[in-house]
Structure formats: structure tokens, C-alpha cells
Design an enzyme around this catalytic site. Structure first.
Site, PDB file in Angstrom:
ATOM      1  N   TYR A   7      -5.926 -23.290   2.744  1.00 48.08           N
ATOM      2  CA  TYR A   7      -4.579 -23.490   2.187  1.00 48.08           C
ATOM      3  C   TYR A   7      -5.065 -24.141   1.088  1.00 48.08           C
ATOM      4  O   TYR A   7      -3.653 -23.899  -0.103  1.00 48.08           O
ATOM      5  CB  TYR A   7      -3.910 -24.111   3.601  1.00 48.08           C
ATOM      6  N   GLY A  49      15.918  -4.384  -9.711  1.00 49.59           N
ATOM      7  CA  GLY A  49      15.133  -5.729  -8.960  1.00 49.59           C
ATOM      8  C   GLY A  49      15.686  -6.613  -9.182  1.00 49.59           C
ATOM      9  O   GLY A  49      16.632  -6.908  -9.832  1.00 49.59           O
ATOM     10  N   SER A  85      -0.723  -4.317  -7.534  1.00 56.51           N
ATOM     11  CA  SER A  85      -1.989  -3.601  -8.036  1.00 56.51           C
ATOM     12  C   SER A  85      -1.798  -5.734  -9.134  1.00 56.51           C
ATOM     13  O   SER A  85      -0.734  -5.593  -9.524  1.00 56.51           O
ATOM     14  CB  SER A  85      -1.796  -2.303  -8.538  1.00 56.51           C
ATOM     15  N   PRO A  86      -3.146  -5.718  -9.506  1.00 51.49           N
ATOM     16  CA  PRO A  86      -3.449  -7.246 -10.465  1.00 51.49           C
ATOM     17  C   PRO A  86      -2.398  -6.957 -11.894  1.00 51.49           C
ATOM     18  O   PRO A  86      -1.784  -8.326 -12.383  1.00 51.49           O
ATOM     19  CB  PRO A  86      -4.588  -7.502 -10.535  1.00 51.49           C
ATOM     20  N   ASP A  87      -2.582  -5.393 -12.482  1.00 50.95           N
ATOM     21  CA  ASP A  87      -2.067  -5.333 -14.170  1.00 50.95           C
ATOM     22  C   ASP A  87      -0.908  -4.720 -13.584  1.00 50.95           C
ATOM     23  O   ASP A  87      -0.242  -4.407 -14.996  1.00 50.95           O
ATOM     24  CB  ASP A  87      -3.136  -5.294 -14.447  1.00 50.95           C
ATOM     25  N   GLU A 117      24.659  -1.854 -16.424  1.00 52.92           N
ATOM     26  CA  GLU A 117      24.711  -0.711 -17.588  1.00 52.92           C
ATOM     27  C   GLU A 117      23.676   0.281 -16.275  1.00 52.92           C
ATOM     28  O   GLU A 117      22.562   1.160 -16.978  1.00 52.92           O
ATOM     29  CB  GLU A 117      23.500  -1.174 -19.164  1.00 52.92           C
TER      30      GLU A 117
END
Lengths: 237, 237
Positions: A7, A49, A85-87, A117
Site C-alpha cells: 500500500y 470524456g 495501456s501504459p502509453d 463543438e
DNA sequence: ACAAAAGTGTTGCGCCTACACCCATGA
DNA sequence: TCATGGGTGTAGGCGCAACACTTTTGT
């Protein structure tokens, strides 16, 4: 290696929610995209988002974000995949919980927020999107087909009153196929989910097609059930 | 309110992965649980889980965690839901990406890591779990049924060689029902996915039941296809 | 010989597809 | 009255569930 030991030194991530908003304009299945206002990728199209806040779940965040865009509450929303995904986000490592939403495009028209828009695109012809949003859309489309093949969720895309030919054209566009009108009609009516109205829509033919409304009560009770709505659901997913 | 404006002051979360590991002992569908070694909730049962590291995706983390527990690689793994309720982990706000895994219980026996005090439980009789892990298991069970009703994923639970009666008892336990053996046999053989072996298993009858192997090539090619494996898939999900 | 489980054969019903046909109405 | 899309009727076939039947072999 149990959780507690670690932790202290575990990495934290920003967590986002991205929404694939589906609509149907009477002919084509559409998705709602917004234009990015700032760098990076300024001016490019993306999904609607936002980030998950301190005291809210991803579901709550998705509803909040959709309301800010459309003004609507109680939208049909389904979490379908988390992208990690990390990238995937070049600015900052971000994990995104993806949802697809089904809305009545007409209701949206009334309450549109012009800040974003936003614009509707055919699902088959949307522009290049930032990050992995293109993948998100493709997967959302598959999940929508998969679910709609056996559940009655596509009604969420229609106005309160609709005709059987309209319903059929929706199914045909979603599944990219065509159906026999007689069989389609019988199958839909056999669900007992449709209530025939007195009026007809005469905009597409001289004879006119009867309007139907959803039997909301029966609909809610049968949301969980699986019907065979699509003849050959092979090759979905 | 676009993403960029808010990159500065957004909350970060720890992100975990939790795995519902399904196995089949020849009679019952089981899940693999581990005993918590530290406070809080020390001594209670939980799902096998762990945190997502800096440079890995949730998928990678899930595979890493499963390997540390079982010693196995290439396990069937499916992301099915992300849990993000603000109070799901009382120690620290944590978002968990849940996966279900299907493994051959015999392979597991060979390579078990004893560090975790892991134990198999019948899916119908598992003990109380920490946090929202109980919900995770229930949902995983539903998703497994849903997927297995039309996809051939349950083979992942079986040893390399298996009999049709064994396969049937697996399906019967997963769907909590019983099937006609004749119809079940025909349906399975009609998939062309099974290759009959020369040997029989005589442990359950005098006559003995032929062993079958999966036609791996045909299996991989048909993973995406949907078959009607279950007579009445109503009321699933 | 018999019990018990594996496996095969068969029949009938129900659903679903394909396609023909009728209906309503504006031009 | 004819063109057009909406809607109904129906026959054939396929698939599937139900269940009777045969096979195998250890005791």
C-alpha cells in the site's frame, strides 16, 4: 506480496471516463464526437470524456459528463471495457473506463451544449481520433452489436413514437445487413413490447406506417431477457 | 472543461486488478481464493489481486499476478468489469479492474505457489469475502454463463483429454441444469471441435467413455463464433 | 445374467425463412 | 389506375428436444 505490504509504494494513476454516444438519425447509426480545444492534439476530434473525481464512481462520472454535454439524465449507459495501456495517453499515464451510451438524437437536439463543438458522424465514416479513441469506437460498435443481437436495447435510440420500417432500418444499419420485412415485423410484434398507435407516419409512403410506442413496463421487465432478434448472430465478436 | 485544463488538479487513484479464477474438479465449478495475510481483514478470504505497476497495463498485471499464484502462463483471461465505487476499499480509494480466468485445475496442482494459502471453493458455497469481492464473484459467474452459452470457452477448464460425460457435467454445473445426453453429445460433436481418441475412461462405467481432445486449430479459428450451445439461454444476465 | 453408464436412432413439433400476395393512398 | 411502400398469409424445411433403444463390460 499481499496487498497491504505494498500500500505504501504503489503507483497512482489518473482515471478517465470516455463515452461513445450512439444516436440514430432515421437512416444511419451515428456517434457524437467533440473537438479538442487545447493542446496537445488541439482541433482534433475525440470522444466525450473527463476525469473521475475524488468522491464519485466511474458510473457517476460518466453520467455527469454526459449531462454536461447533452443536458440529459438517465441515459442508457453501459461500461464495456477499461483501457490501460501504459502509453495510450502521451501526456500522462491515464487509465480510461469506456462506456457506450444510447440516446434519442431528437432529445439531444433540444438540449445541446454548444461549448463542446460536438458533431454527429456516421459510425462507418468517423474522422481520425486522438489516442486510442478509434479502437474504443470500434470495440463499442462490436459490443453494441453483440448485446443488441439478443437484448432490446436499440429502442433507446428511437423517439417515443416510431414505425416498424424505421425500427427495421435501425436494425439493418446496426447489423449492416437487410431483413425480410414480414419476418422482422412478426418477430418484433411477438415480443409484445410494442403498442400500436392510431396515427400513421405518411412521410415515406402513401399508405403510411403505423406508429408504435414502447410498452415501458413490459420493456423494463424484459431488459434482462435474451431474445433471438437477429437471424444469424455468427461472426459477432 | 476539456481534459487539458484539468490535467493539473485531478485526483489520482491506486488501480488494482482482481482475478476470479475458475476451475473444474470433475464435478463442480470452483473458484480459487486466497487468505489475507495482513490487516485489515487479516485471515479473511479474498480474490487474488494486486496493483497495477507503473509500466504495465491491467492485462499485463493480471497475467503477472496469476503467474505468481499458479505458475501458469497463457491462461484464458477476460476483463469483464471495472469496480470504482468510492468506498469499496476502506483503507484507500482504489479502482479495481476485474478479470475472470479459466484454468485446468490439474495443471494448477502441479505448480501451486503455497505462499498464498490458496484454496478452491465451490462457486455456490464460497465464504464471505473482503470488500466488494463477493459482488465481483457473482457478476463473474453471470458473465461466464453469458459468454459460455454461445462461445466455446469452457474447454479451457478441462484437461487435455476428456470424455463427453465429463464435458456434460461441466456444462450442467455451470448452467445449473441438466441436459439430455444424446442431444448434448450430438451438439458438441457437430462443432467438429473434438477429436476422438482410441482410449476410454473406465472409471465411471463398465463400458467406458471415449476420450476426446480439442482440435486446437479449429478451436482457435472458431473462438469468435457464436454457437447455440445452451437450449434456453433466457434469463442469463 | 444383470446392472449401469455410454452412445445411437427416430419421431414429431415448432419456429423461422422465403416469397407470394393483398392493402391503402397520393399523384 | 398505377406506382409505392406497408402489411399479412402460408408452405416447406430445418433444428431441436424428447425418449426409446442398443452397446459394452465388470461383477
Amino acid at each position: 506480496m499481499t496487498k497491504d505490504k505494498r500500500y505504501q509504494h504503489i503507483t497512482k494513476f489518473t482515471v478517465a471516463v470516455d463515452c461513445i454516444v450512439f444516436g440514430f438519425d432515421g437512416t444511419r447509426l451515428k456517434i457524437l464526437l467533440v473537438k479538442r480545444g487545447l493542446e496537445p492534439e488541439k482541433g482534433k476530434w475525440s470522444l466525450m470524456g473527463g476525469f473521475v473525481n475524488d468522491n464519485e464512481s466511474a458510473e457517476t462520472a460518466a453520467n455527469r459528463i454526459l449531462k454536461s454535454l447533452t443536458g440529459l439524465e438517465g441515459i442508457y449507459l453501459e461500461q464495456y471495457q477499461t483501457f490501460s495501456s501504459p502509453d495510450r495517453d502521451p501526456v500522462q499515464r491515464t487509465i480510461s473506463v469506456a462506456y457506450f451510451a444510447l440516446i434519442d438524437i431528437n432529445k439531444y437536439q433540444e438540449s445541446i451544449n454548444t461549448d463542446f463543438e460536438a458533431q454527429w458522424f456516421n459510425i462507418k465514416e468517423f474522422p481520425q481520433l486522438i489516442f486510442d479513441h478509434g479502437d474504443m469506437v470500434h470495440l463499442a460498435q462490436k459490443k453494441l452489436q453483440y448485446k443488441a443481437a439478443s437484448h432490446t436495447i436499440l429502442f433507446e435510440l428511437l423517439p417515443e413514437k416510431f414505425t416498424l420500417p424505421l425500427l427495421q432500418s435501425l436494425f439493418e444499419d446496426v447489423f449492416d445487413t437487410s431483413f425480410d420485412k414480414g419476418n422482422f415485423s412478426r418477430k418484433m410484434l411477438s415480443t409484445k413490447l410494442l403498442i400500436k398507435q392510431k396515427e400513421k407516419d405518411k412521410s415515406n409512403s402513401k399508405k403510411g406506417a403505423f406508429y408504435y410506442k414502447l410498452d415501458k413496463k413490459h420493456y423494463q421487465e424484459n431488459l434482462h431477457k435474451i431474445l433471438k432478434l437477429i437471424p444469424n448472430p455468427n461472426q459477432l465478436l
